[in-house]
Design an enzyme around this catalytic site. Structure first.
Site, PDB file in Angstrom:
ATOM      1  N   GLY A  12       0.713  -1.200   0.016  1.00 34.60           N
ATOM      2  CA  GLY A  12       0.138  -0.056   0.113  1.00 34.60           C
ATOM      3  C   GLY A  12       0.815   1.235   0.090  1.00 34.60           C
ATOM      4  O   GLY A  12       0.302   2.287   0.495  1.00 34.60           O
ATOM      5  N   HIS A 110       0.858   1.244 -13.484  1.00 31.68           N
ATOM      6  CA  HIS A 110       1.780   0.056 -13.747  1.00 31.68           C
ATOM      7  C   HIS A 110       3.170   0.567 -13.858  1.00 31.68           C
ATOM      8  O   HIS A 110       3.547   1.596 -14.297  1.00 31.68           O
ATOM      9  CB  HIS A 110       1.162  -0.430 -15.293  1.00 31.68           C
ATOM     10  CG  HIS A 110       1.975  -1.689 -15.596  1.00 31.68           C
ATOM     11  ND1 HIS A 110       1.644  -2.954 -15.266  1.00 31.68           N
ATOM     12  CD2 HIS A 110       3.076  -1.547 -16.308  1.00 31.68           C
ATOM     13  CE1 HIS A 110       2.635  -3.914 -15.814  1.00 31.68           C
ATOM     14  NE2 HIS A 110       3.443  -3.261 -16.652  1.00 31.68           N
TER      15      HIS A 110
HETATM   16  C1  GRF Z   1       3.636  -1.039  -7.378  1.00 34.09           C
HETATM   17  O1  GRF Z   1       4.779  -1.432  -8.083  1.00 34.09           O
HETATM   18  C2  GRF Z   1       2.438  -1.150  -8.476  1.00 34.09           C
HETATM   19  O2  GRF Z   1       2.708  -0.470  -9.659  1.00 34.09           O
HETATM   20  C3  GRF Z   1       2.244  -2.588  -8.827  1.00 34.09           C
HETATM   21  O3  GRF Z   1       2.217  -3.081  -7.689  1.00 34.09           O
HETATM   22  C4  GRF Z   1       3.192  -2.380  -6.480  1.00 34.09           C
HETATM   23  C5  GRF Z   1       2.269  -1.986  -5.419  1.00 34.09           C
HETATM   24  O4  GRF Z   1       2.953  -1.496  -4.563  1.00 34.09           O
HETATM   25  N1  GRF Z   1       1.076  -2.787  -9.513  1.00 34.09           N
HETATM   26  P1  GRF Z   1       2.118  -1.041  -3.121  1.00 34.09           P
HETATM   27  O5  GRF Z   1       1.238  -1.871  -2.415  1.00 34.09           O
HETATM   28  O6  GRF Z   1       1.369   0.283  -3.671  1.00 34.09           O
HETATM   29  O7  GRF Z   1       3.333  -0.832  -2.156  1.00 34.09           O
END
Ligand code: GRF
Length: 212
Positions: A12, A110
């Site tokens: 998160g 992404h």
């Molecule tokens: C990020 O790299 C996002 O782009 C990908 O998953 C990761 C999530 O990280 N889809 P977080 O849960 O926001 O720390």
């Protein structure tokens, strides 16, 4: 106020970036009204609690079939009067019914420059592993609208990040988050809140900011 619902699966940190941008008033006219995780133990739900935002757990595994899950998600977002659904590290592929119900109102972040290193199977560290393997010198992140495909929706914004020779997938993932993801996502939500985003023939147009 734009009522935002955030979907999460993991740590998160992107969610935190949105919360922080609202708290420090960089992001205005936006309220997070619900945070939904498909994983009960996601640290993102603890972040929700600390910030005093209602967090809940809705998992496809608790339903008899996918359409019941989709319906439960639609009901939850409708009840909370969500205007914009933000996928912030959400690892469940959304069903057609949900995507149709929120058409043009779901965005995703992404961790690559789409159309590179995206599509089915490209999530988490895999994206960065492949970028390093291919030897690209620049990578980055992309915020896009979600349509029926995987990472195929109209692109809202992108930001580049340099790939260093000594990078590991982990170090690259961290830099892409710090230098791109945490900035792009709140910024895109802000543009939508200000009504500056429109979609024309699958391309996103960003209106010039009006000054008062
Ligand atoms: C990020 O790299 C996002 O782009 C990908 O998953 C990761 C999530 O990280 N889809 P977080 O849960 O926001 O720390």
């Amino acid at each position: 106020m734009l009522r935002v619902g955030v979907l999460v699966s993991g740590g998160g940190t992107n969610l935190q970036a949105i919360i922080d941008a609202i708290t420090n008033r960089q992001l205005q006219g936006v309220e997070i009204v619900t945070i939904v995780s498909n994983r009960k133990k996601a640290f993102a739900l603890e972040r929700a609690q600390v910030s005093g935002i209602p967090g809940t757990w809705i998992s496809p595994t608790s339903f008899a079939n996918r359409s019941d899950f989709d319906q439960a998600m639609i009901d939850h977002f409708t009840t909370n009067k969500v205007d914009l659904v933000v996928l912030a590290g959400y690892l469940v592929i959304l069903g057609e019914a949900f995507i149709n119900a929120y058409e043009g109102r779901i965005i995703n972040i992404h961790p690559s420059l789409i159309p590179a290193f995206c599509g089915e199977g490209f999530y988490g560290l895999k994206v960065h592993e492949e970028a390093i393997k291919r030897g690209v010198k620049l990578t980055g992140a992309t915020v896009h609208f979600v349509d029926g495909g995987t990472d195929t929706g109209p692109i809202i914004s992108q930001k580049t990040v340099e790939v260093l020779e000594e990078d590991t997938p982990e170090s690259l993932q961290k830099r892409v988050m710090e230098e791109a993801e945490w900035l792009l996502l709140p910024e895109a939500i802000g543009l939508i809140a200000k009504g500056r985003i429109s979609i024309k023939e699958n391309r996103v147009l960003i209106a010039i900011e009006e000054r008062d």
